[in-house]
Design an enzyme around this catalytic site. Structure first.
Site, mmCIF file in Angstrom:
data_model
loop_
_atom_site.group_PDB
_atom_site.id
_atom_site.type_symbol
_atom_site.label_atom_id
_atom_site.label_comp_id
_atom_site.label_asym_id
_atom_site.label_seq_id
_atom_site.Cartn_x
_atom_site.Cartn_y
_atom_site.Cartn_z
ATOM 1 N N ARG A 1 0.837 -1.194 0.000
ATOM 2 C CA ARG A 1 0.000 0.000 0.000
ATOM 3 C C ARG A 1 0.870 1.241 0.000
ATOM 4 O O ARG A 1 1.837 1.340 0.751
ATOM 5 C CB ARG A 1 -0.905 0.037 1.236
ATOM 6 C CG ARG A 1 -1.912 -1.079 1.279
ATOM 7 C CD ARG A 1 -3.354 -0.653 1.050
ATOM 8 N NE ARG A 1 -3.575 0.422 0.139
ATOM 9 C CZ ARG A 1 -4.306 1.513 0.396
ATOM 10 N NH1 ARG A 1 -4.875 1.657 1.575
ATOM 11 N NH2 ARG A 1 -4.494 2.448 -0.512
ATOM 12 N N HIS B 1 -0.265 6.388 3.373
ATOM 13 C CA HIS B 1 -1.552 7.085 3.382
ATOM 14 C C HIS B 1 -2.016 7.302 4.818
ATOM 15 O O HIS B 1 -1.559 6.634 5.749
ATOM 16 C CB HIS B 1 -2.609 6.295 2.604
ATOM 17 C CG HIS B 1 -2.889 4.941 3.196
ATOM 18 N ND1 HIS B 1 -2.096 3.845 2.952
ATOM 19 C CD2 HIS B 1 -3.871 4.516 4.036
ATOM 20 C CE1 HIS B 1 -2.572 2.800 3.612
ATOM 21 N NE2 HIS B 1 -3.640 3.187 4.288
ATOM 22 N N HIS C 1 -5.794 7.659 6.875
ATOM 23 C CA HIS C 1 -7.250 7.553 6.815
ATOM 24 C C HIS C 1 -7.867 8.767 7.511
ATOM 25 O O HIS C 1 -7.405 9.182 8.586
ATOM 26 C CB HIS C 1 -7.727 6.290 7.517
ATOM 27 C CG HIS C 1 -7.198 5.025 6.922
ATOM 28 N ND1 HIS C 1 -7.865 4.319 5.950
ATOM 29 C CD2 HIS C 1 -6.050 4.326 7.161
ATOM 30 C CE1 HIS C 1 -7.165 3.247 5.609
ATOM 31 N NE2 HIS C 1 -6.050 3.230 6.330
#
Length: 233
Positions: A152, A155, A157
Site C-alpha cells: 500500500r 496514506h 485515513h
C-alpha cells in the site's frame, strides 16, 4: 447555492466492485442499491464526539512519554461543501500506520516494529472557517496480501462527521509522487483520474515549519463536481 444533490458527483467515488481489490468481491452488493431517506431524528442526532475532543488530541507526536520515531509532518486543510464554503464544527479523525508501516492492531502482524510512542490516531474539530490541522509522523508503506508483492502507498485515513452520527464520510489521503500508485488496487478503484488526484495531498512549503516539520495540504470536499472520493459512498 446548490439546492439539488449533484448525482453525477457519485462518479468520483470508488466502484463497489473493483475485482483487482479482492476484498471488494465479497462485500460488493449483488443487487442495485435502494436509496433510503434519513428521518429528521437521524439528521439531527445523536451528535458524535464533538464535545469530547481534548486539547492535544490533534498532535499524534505528544500523546506518550517520548517522541515517536520518524519524519514529523503537519497535515492541514479545510472541510468544504460543494460550493467551496468551509464547513465548521466537523469532527475530523485520522488513523494511520507508523513510520515503519505498522498499525497498532492485533490483525497487523507483519515483521515491522511497533513504536511505543505512537498510537496512530487523532481527532480535532474544524473551526468557523472549516479549517483543521494535525501534527503526526509520515506513515510508511506496508504489505497487505491482496496479490503477489502487494504494497500500500503511504496514506492517512480520515473520517469526517457532520452534525449527526449518520453523516460520516471516510477517505484516504496520499502523498505526492508515490511510486506505488500504479500498483495499488484501492487507489485505482476510483475510476476517474482527476478524482484520484483529489486524494493526493499537496506539499505546502509556505506552512512548513523550518527545522521542525514539512507540511501537506489536504482539503476535503464533501460533494459536488470537486468531491473528494469517499470509500463509504
Amino acid at each position: 447555492m446548490t439546492f439539488i444533490y449533484p448525482v453525477d458527483s457519485n462518479k468520483a467515488h470508488p466502484l463497489p466492485l473493483s475485482p483487482d481489490y479482492k476484498s471488494s468481491i465479497k462485500r460488493a452488493p449483488n443487487k442495485p442499491l435502494i436509496p433510503m431517506r434519513h428521518t429528521l431524528s437521524e439528521l439531527t442526532g445523536p451528535v458524535y464526539g464533538h464535545e469530547t475532543v481534548r486539547e492535544g488530541d490533534s498532535d499524534l507526536t505528544t500523546q506518550h512519554s517520548g517522541e515517536p520515531i520518524g519524519e514529523r509532518i503537519i497535515v492541514h486543510g479545510h472541510v468544504r461543501d460543494e460550493d467551496g464554503r468551509g464547513v465548521p464544527n466537523s469532527l475530523v479523525e485520522i488513523w494511520q500506520a507508523n513510520s515503519c508501516g505498522r498499525y497498532v492492531h492485533v490483525r497487523d502482524q507483519h515483521p515491522a516494529p511497533l513504536d511505543p510512542n505512537f498510537t496512530g490516531a487523532g481527532r480535532t474539530v474544524s473551526d468557523a472557517s472549516g479549517y483543521y490541522r494535525f501534527v503526526t509522523i509520515k506513515p510508511g508503506a506496508y504489505p497487505w496480501g491482496n496479490h503477489h508483492n502487494a504494497w500500500r502507498p503511504a496514506h492517512i485515513h480520515l473520517s469526517v462527521f457532520g452534525y449527526s452520527f449518520v453523516t460520516r464520510l471516510v477517505t484516504q489521503m496520499y502523498f505526492p509522487n508515490d511510486p506505488l500508485f500504479p500498483f495499488d488496487p484501492i487507489f485505482n478503484s476510483v475510476p476517474d483520474e482527476k478524482a484520484r488526484a483529489r486524494m493526493v495531498s499537496s506539499f505546502d512549503l509556505e506552512n512548513t515549519q523550518p527545522e521542525w516539520a514539512l507540511c501537506y495540504r489536504f482539503d476535503i470536499v464533501l460533494r459536488g463536481k470537486n468531491a473528494t472520493p469517499m470509500e463509504n459512498h
